[in-house]
Write a protein that holds these residues in place. Sequence first.
Motif, mmCIF file in Angstrom:
data_model
loop_
_atom_site.group_PDB
_atom_site.id
_atom_site.type_symbol
_atom_site.label_atom_id
_atom_site.label_comp_id
_atom_site.label_asym_id
_atom_site.label_seq_id
_atom_site.Cartn_x
_atom_site.Cartn_y
_atom_site.Cartn_z
ATOM 1 N N ALA A 14 1.008 -1.055 0.144
ATOM 2 C CA ALA A 14 0.111 0.541 0.090
ATOM 3 C C ALA A 14 0.880 1.465 -0.045
ATOM 4 C CB ALA A 14 -0.728 0.085 1.496
ATOM 5 N N MET A 41 9.382 7.069 5.861
ATOM 6 C CA MET A 41 8.315 7.908 7.495
ATOM 7 C C MET A 41 7.248 7.517 6.746
ATOM 8 S SD MET A 41 7.909 11.522 7.772
ATOM 9 C CE MET A 41 9.845 11.879 7.742
ATOM 10 N N ASN A 42 6.536 6.520 5.698
ATOM 11 C CA ASN A 42 5.123 6.539 5.956
ATOM 12 C C ASN A 42 5.001 4.980 6.097
ATOM 13 O OD1 ASN A 42 4.741 8.629 4.935
ATOM 14 N ND2 ASN A 42 4.481 8.302 2.855
ATOM 15 N N GLU A 49 0.770 1.505 12.814
ATOM 16 C CA GLU A 49 -0.603 1.091 12.907
ATOM 17 C C GLU A 49 -1.229 -0.130 12.852
ATOM 18 O OE1 GLU A 49 -4.295 4.412 10.952
ATOM 19 O OE2 GLU A 49 -3.081 3.233 9.563
ATOM 20 N N ASP A 57 13.510 5.081 19.126
ATOM 21 C CA ASP A 57 14.126 6.247 18.398
ATOM 22 C C ASP A 57 14.936 4.851 18.148
ATOM 23 O OD1 ASP A 57 12.966 7.773 19.441
ATOM 24 O OD2 ASP A 57 14.572 9.079 20.449
ATOM 25 N N MET A 60 13.582 2.691 14.807
ATOM 26 C CA MET A 60 13.484 3.290 14.199
ATOM 27 C C MET A 60 14.390 3.964 12.744
ATOM 28 S SD MET A 60 10.255 4.970 14.218
ATOM 29 C CE MET A 60 10.736 6.893 14.122
ATOM 30 N N LYS B 8 -7.371 3.058 8.334
ATOM 31 C CA LYS B 8 -5.947 3.089 8.757
ATOM 32 C C LYS B 8 -5.235 3.786 7.871
ATOM 33 C CE LYS B 8 -6.129 -1.655 9.848
ATOM 34 N NZ LYS B 8 -5.503 -3.236 9.447
ATOM 35 N N TYR B 9 -3.876 4.057 7.415
ATOM 36 C CA TYR B 9 -2.746 4.690 7.032
ATOM 37 C C TYR B 9 -2.875 3.913 5.552
ATOM 38 C CZ TYR B 9 0.609 7.839 4.800
ATOM 39 O OH TYR B 9 1.347 8.574 4.146
ATOM 40 N N THR B 10 -3.141 2.746 5.656
ATOM 41 C CA THR B 10 -2.804 1.944 4.687
ATOM 42 C C THR B 10 -4.214 2.497 3.200
ATOM 43 O OG1 THR B 10 -3.073 -0.083 5.493
ATOM 44 C CG2 THR B 10 -0.763 0.778 4.935
ATOM 45 N N LEU B 13 -4.129 5.838 2.392
ATOM 46 C CA LEU B 13 -3.190 5.529 0.289
ATOM 47 C C LEU B 13 -3.899 5.017 -0.321
ATOM 48 C CD1 LEU B 13 0.218 5.197 2.194
ATOM 49 C CD2 LEU B 13 -1.227 7.704 1.076
ATOM 50 N N SER B 14 -4.561 3.016 -0.288
ATOM 51 C CA SER B 14 -4.864 2.568 -0.899
ATOM 52 C C SER B 14 -6.248 3.051 -2.100
ATOM 53 C CB SER B 14 -5.799 1.513 -0.689
ATOM 54 O OG SER B 14 -4.592 1.068 -0.230
ATOM 55 N N ARG B 17 -5.866 6.313 -3.733
ATOM 56 C CA ARG B 17 -5.725 6.250 -5.227
ATOM 57 C C ARG B 17 -6.370 5.863 -6.053
ATOM 58 N NH1 ARG B 17 -0.988 3.138 -2.883
ATOM 59 N NH2 ARG B 17 0.742 4.379 -2.473
ATOM 60 N N VAL B 37 8.822 18.977 7.191
ATOM 61 C CA VAL B 37 7.888 17.770 6.282
ATOM 62 C C VAL B 37 6.405 17.704 6.560
ATOM 63 C CG1 VAL B 37 7.946 15.756 5.705
ATOM 64 C CG2 VAL B 37 9.708 16.872 5.748
ATOM 65 N N ASN B 39 4.460 15.790 4.492
ATOM 66 C CA ASN B 39 3.807 15.552 3.171
ATOM 67 C C ASN B 39 2.672 14.590 3.200
ATOM 68 O OD1 ASN B 39 6.398 16.289 2.097
ATOM 69 N ND2 ASN B 39 6.220 15.425 0.618
ATOM 70 N N GLN B 40 2.477 13.932 4.042
ATOM 71 C CA GLN B 40 1.498 13.048 3.943
ATOM 72 C C GLN B 40 0.279 13.617 4.743
ATOM 73 O OE1 GLN B 40 3.512 12.027 7.769
ATOM 74 N NE2 GLN B 40 5.112 10.995 6.629
ATOM 75 N N ASP B 186 4.616 13.613 16.463
ATOM 76 C CA ASP B 186 5.523 12.744 17.348
ATOM 77 C C ASP B 186 7.398 12.712 17.056
ATOM 78 O OD1 ASP B 186 6.904 9.906 16.561
ATOM 79 O OD2 ASP B 186 5.806 9.200 15.269
ATOM 80 N N ARG B 188 9.573 11.760 16.900
ATOM 81 C CA ARG B 188 10.505 10.910 16.581
ATOM 82 C C ARG B 188 11.858 11.195 15.337
ATOM 83 N NH1 ARG B 188 7.857 5.341 17.135
ATOM 84 N NH2 ARG B 188 6.257 6.627 15.612
ATOM 85 N N GLN B 189 10.390 11.478 14.221
ATOM 86 C CA GLN B 189 11.050 11.674 13.204
ATOM 87 C C GLN B 189 11.789 13.554 12.670
ATOM 88 O OE1 GLN B 189 10.420 9.135 9.907
ATOM 89 N NE2 GLN B 189 8.773 8.492 10.981
ATOM 90 N N SER B 193 13.898 14.007 10.001
ATOM 91 C CA SER B 193 13.070 14.482 8.765
ATOM 92 C C SER B 193 12.526 15.567 9.267
ATOM 93 C CB SER B 193 12.597 12.804 8.382
ATOM 94 O OG SER B 193 12.963 11.568 8.285
ATOM 95 N N ALA B 195 10.416 16.022 10.573
ATOM 96 C CA ALA B 195 8.856 15.899 10.440
ATOM 97 C C ALA B 195 7.774 15.719 11.889
ATOM 98 C CB ALA B 195 8.061 14.521 10.267
#
Lengths: 82, 584
Positions: A14, A41-42, A49, A57, A60, B8-10, B13-14, B17, B37, B39-40, B186, B188-189, B193, B195
């Motif tokens: 996905a 990242m995604n 999830e 950390d 990751m 869910k995030y997936t 995305l599906s 599309r 960032v 982008n999501q 979050d 962590r990124q 990155s 984000a």
Amino acid sequence: MNEIKNKVLDVMSAVFDMDIKDIPDNAAPEVVENWESLSHMNLVLALEEEFQLRFSDEEMMDLLNLPTIISIISGILEARHE
Amino acid sequence: MKAMKYMKYTEILSLNRELETVLKGKKFLIALLSNIVVNQLKEVLELELRQQGINAEVIVGEYDNIVQDSSRLSEVNAVLIFWEAPNWVEGLNARIMSMNVDEISALKERFESEIDLVSKNLQHTPLVLFNRFSSLLFSTDVLRDGPLSLLCRQLNIVLEKSVSRNQLVVDINAILAKVGLGAAVDFRQFHSSKALYTINYFKVYASAVAPALRAAAGRSKKVLVLDCDNTLWSGVLGEDSESGIQMDDSSLKGKIFREVQQILHGFRQEGILLALCSKNNPADVDHVLNSHPDMIIRDDDLVAKKVNWQDKATNLRELATELNLGLDSFVFVDDSSFELGLIEKELPMVKCAQVPKNLSEYPALLSELKQDFFTLSPTAEDGRKTELYLQEQQRKKQAAQSDSIDEYLASLELRLTILWDEDIPISRAAQMTQKTNQFNFTTRRYTEADIQRMLEDKDYTSSVFSLADRYGDYGVTGLIIIKTDRTSPSKALIDSFLMSCRVIGRNVEYAFFDQIVLSLQQKNITELRAEYHATPKNSQVAQLYDNYGFKRIATIEGRREYLISLADYKPRSIEYISINLKGN
């Protein structure tokens, strides 16, 4: 283990917008075209999830190829049952 | 359709599309500019809008290039700006603690000029959303503002001052509060990155800003259709009788329905059209509306009523026809899962909401629904909307009694007032370009700043009309924008020509056009060009330029070009429309 692998493949399919059969066993940013820093990242978010967990950390930083991803997730899930 | 908050995030995305390949029609382009960032948000926001039938596409700008990007954006319908003050300078969130006053004020000056510049660069974009600056993610100040909170507060004042009328400031702290800080961020990124936000946050953010984007796409909701029993009042009229239903302070349920009616009455004042759709005896409901001492919503607050025993899908279809509005502008509230299920199945374009099982949540639900009715340029006309529609129904009754349409139109005593250029009400003119879909030849959407610019530009001549008749005033309901050819001033082009649907069918378009031609002739214009851009909604004007006597000169992919030599124009001189010329 296989169940975890299948779920990871579903998520990758996905996120990277590709067929599961096209994802090799050694999938990693070097061999999967759509696996770049943003989609990584995604991928991390989608895996968290899907498996209802949260990577530390350090974890990751290690999530860099399919076999390691499966083993890290299995490790977290097993630790949960102990 | 599954609500995005449960996906869910997936899945997002599906499905996103998939919808991309399904949706047709003109793309609604949104540029997302940011210095972190995000982008999501692209897929989340696209799906939010695509699920509502808008063919949206989000273009993500270069990382940390807000100022530069803002100067080269064109052809986008909206711009969304994530300007994270704590990341304005690398590590500012931590560094600011040890900066001295001069350093901070130097920073502030730089930010101020950047805000001002971006706002100016984007003054002609139809819609710009700036997030309000927030320090919430990085500061825990509660008792006294720290330097970051203080800086954000000052910058917000600058931002509020800089924004022009097409630009909105999003209350990002309200969104953060909804999600909860812990679930929204979050870290962590962040260091690797840049984000910051979670998918959860983006979901809530997307649904919070969607109403503005929907309005910019000409797709905001207009009619709120309500059931009666246990939706407008507590109890069942047919069983409990008029004295048994409640909407007063004597019981808990009554109190809630009283508040609900107060909220609904406020909606009506803001221009939301209220209608009833209820299975009841019409005379019983009318009696409650007219005579029940505790009712706040009265008969004249309602634009239409469907109180009968036929199915509600049929009723909603009839309401749409009566009001001359699309079903996709309807929101339907009922307490019955059966009725809601029917509408969801039969009329998926109608947004449905159920009265909550816990009645205490009902007022909050209505406030939430109100967002769907968001309009970009609120005007004085909005508060009169219900009145205007009610007058229209009286006219229809009269029409049914008249023998011929001309006889009927003559009986209306139509009075057309025409205003030119500097007399044009700018916000109403902009609002009409944004909202009018049916009688609209080119469907060009303009902001108030655009209209202002055209009014100041000598190459443009614009005119609006307002219409009144014996039943009342329809207000400003027509607009034409004409551009003369700078190189050969005897030639001109109709850039936009539109008319509100509430004045269609009265031959006003002929009386108005007579006057336009006359005025152009006085300006020594001899040749007039025009265009028709076909959309799914504007087929009703497909032949009008032909009727005016224009010649078709080209047709390319749904765009038709027309030309007329004004000497050949034959005025209709409609005698039952009296004309009042102002200005010019």
